[in-house]
Design a protein around this motif. Structure first.
Motif, short mmCIF file in Angstrom:
data_model
loop_
_atom_site.label_atom_id
_atom_site.label_comp_id
_atom_site.label_asym_id
_atom_site.label_seq_id
_atom_site.Cartn_x
_atom_site.Cartn_y
_atom_site.Cartn_z
N ALA A 14 -105.22 20.93 -71.72
CA ALA A 14 -105.69 19.61 -72.15
C ALA A 14 -104.71 18.52 -71.72
N PHE A 15 -103.43 18.82 -71.74
CA PHE A 15 -102.43 17.85 -71.30
C PHE A 15 -102.57 17.55 -69.81
N LYS A 16 -102.70 18.60 -68.99
CA LYS A 16 -102.81 18.41 -67.55
C LYS A 16 -104.09 17.68 -67.17
N ASN A 17 -105.16 17.90 -67.92
CA ASN A 17 -106.42 17.23 -67.62
C ASN A 17 -106.48 15.79 -68.10
N SER A 18 -105.46 15.36 -68.82
CA SER A 18 -105.49 14.02 -69.44
C SER A 18 -104.28 13.18 -69.04
N THR A 19 -103.77 13.41 -67.85
CA THR A 19 -102.56 12.70 -67.41
C THR A 19 -102.77 11.19 -67.36
#
Length: 488
Positions: A122-127
């Protein structure tokens, strides 16, 4: 650029335990600490979660992908859901939280970024949304022109459990390259802080211009511009700490509370200078005494504490004006806010943010909120501002809502060093000039009266002198004639 960050181990461990025990799949909040560009280091003191918005929704949530109707195994479904999930963040609400929390900070303690509790995927997809949130927080919490152009983004991953920190550059165009990794470790930060305190008195006289030439029509605009112009003078002030003049970047080695005194260079009489300018129709008198605290890391020079004190003074003055404007915006109708206009009913008074100064016909007085200090972590303080009609109960509500902390029940632990509120008063041009005119006119009248008396005395004396001279001449002529007659 900040390359290494040290976090307070005790506070960050408490934050991790709180997050792991919660049922929230994601959470966003503010990072409280300090960034030092000269040391290329950052210090994290605590993490403050952003509360729910006005609609009762969390500021951060996970957006799961649309579920496929096809039957899949639970494992593959879980993997697909986790790898495609995104974070949905209420950026405006997080920025508003940062704006209000930044008011509660003192010198050396600021909102330096955000943290997010989420999975790795979720972190990588929401940079991008995270970078935009960081930028919004920086703009909302920044009040000084020379603020750093970087903030921190801390990711707390729960699967697997680990902490990572990234430096986010606040460029005009946010891209994935704006995030750069930096070293992060936990240690003891708060216990090594040095405490500095300053009681600062100021007296500003700001001119009110005519409508045709005025770029700042309202009282708040005039005060904001006056504070901005005052920044240069304040930053040029010399500092005396514990009786010693600060002359170099030496480290502070003594313990305990350090008293700071700021020495400004001798300036012109601002009152006369403001009144002597062209197109001036009045003067705003901005005066009072405020208290400032600053906390210095052991690795920082003592000059940094002085710079933090000066910045805190400016931020404190601006925060008080922001509070007045916020309350006026919440209630657009006629309000008091400590405004008093001589000889006029307060019910007809406009909010202070809409008060047009050059159209005023009578004097106006305003009391700004006073600053109080609340114990925070390891001997440090945060602050809040109270209106003349507010009590400490408002302070407790702010601590719970904004800082997720309980204010002390013992009121004696709350510091109230500002005994009198900072005051703003406006005076029209004629109120300023007439006292001098009346003095000079009365002096002229006295001079005229004295001169008139002297002239009248002279004129009254002149006929008598002429009469006596005429009598003497007459007697002399009679005597001379009598002598000539007898000789003949």
């Amino acid at each position: 650029m900040v390359k290494a960050v040290v976090g307070e181990e005790s506070q960050l461990q408490l934050a991790e335990d709180r997050l792991s025990q919660s049922s929230e799949p994601a959470q966003v909040g503010l990072v409280i600490g300090k960034l030092n560009s000269s040391l290329d280091r950052g210090f994290v003191f605590d993490l403050v979660p952003t509360p729910q918005n006005d609609a009762g929704q969390p500021a951060c949530s996970v957006l799961e992908p649309a579920k496929d109707n096809k039957k899949k195994g639970s494992k593959s479904k879980s993997q697909t859901s986790d790898s495609s999930s995104n974070l949905v963040i209420d950026k405006d609400w997080v920025a508003e939280h940062a704006r209000q929390v930044s008011r509660m900070m003192v010198g050396g303690i600021k909102v330096v970024g955000i943290y997010v509790w989420a999975s790795e995927a979720a972190f990588k997809n929401s940079t991008m949304v995270l970078c935009q949130t960081v930028k919004g927080v920086a703009e909302a919490a920044s009040t000084l022109e020379d603020d750093l152009d970087e903030r921190l983004l801390i990711h707390i991953c729960y699967s697997p459990r680990r902490w990572t920190c990234r430096n986010c550059t606040l460029s005009s165009n946010i891209t994935s390259s704006s995030l750069r990794p930096c070293d992060f470790k936990m240690g003891r930060v708060l216990t090594s802080l040095q405490t500095f305190k300053c009681l600062y008195n100021f007296d500003l006289r700001l001119p009110i211009y005519q409508e045709k030439t005025s770029k700042s029509e309202t009282l708040v605009d005039v005060l904001c511009n006056g504070i901005s112009n005052y920044v240069k003078e304040l930053r040029g002030a010399k500092a005396v700490i514990d009786g010693n003049l600060v002359v170099n970047d030496e480290a502070c080695t003594t313990e305990g509370l350090h008293e700071v005194e700021l020495l400004l260079p001798f300036m012109k009489d601002m009152y006369i200078e403001a009144c002597s300018q062209k197109d001036v129709v009045g003067v705003v008198n901005f005066t009072g005494s405020l208290c400032s605290f600053s906390f210095l890391n052991s690795k920082e020079p003592i000059s940094q504490a002085v710079a933090d004190i000066k910045d805190d003074i400016i931020r404190s003055l601006r925060s008080r004006l922001d509070i007045i404007c916020d309350e006026a915006d919440e209630d657009p109708g006629p309000i008091n806010n400590g405004i008093k206009e001589a000889g006029n009913d307060l019910a007809s008074e406009k909010p202070v943010s809409q008060l047009v100064l050059h159209s005023l016909r009578k004097n106006c007085n305003l009391s700004l909120p006073r600053r109080v200090f609340v114990p925070w972590l390891a001997g440090t303080y945060i602050c809040d501002y109270l209106q003349p009609s507010e009590t400490l109960e408002v302070l407790k509500d702010h601590c719970v809502e904004l800082m997720s902390m309980e204010a002390p029940n013992d009121a004696s632990k709350i510091l109230e060093p500002e005994e009198e509120a900072i005051r703003v008063s406006t005076r029209s041009f004629w109120d300023v000039v007439l006292p001098y005119c009346s003095t000079s006119s009365s002096t002229q009248e006295k001079n005229i009266e004295i001169t008139g008396k002297e002239n009248s005395q002279k004129t009254s004396k002149s006929p008598s002198l002429y009469f006596i001279a005429a009598v003497i001449i007459l007697l002399l002529s009679v005597l001379v004639g009598f002598v000539f007659v007898r000789k003949s």
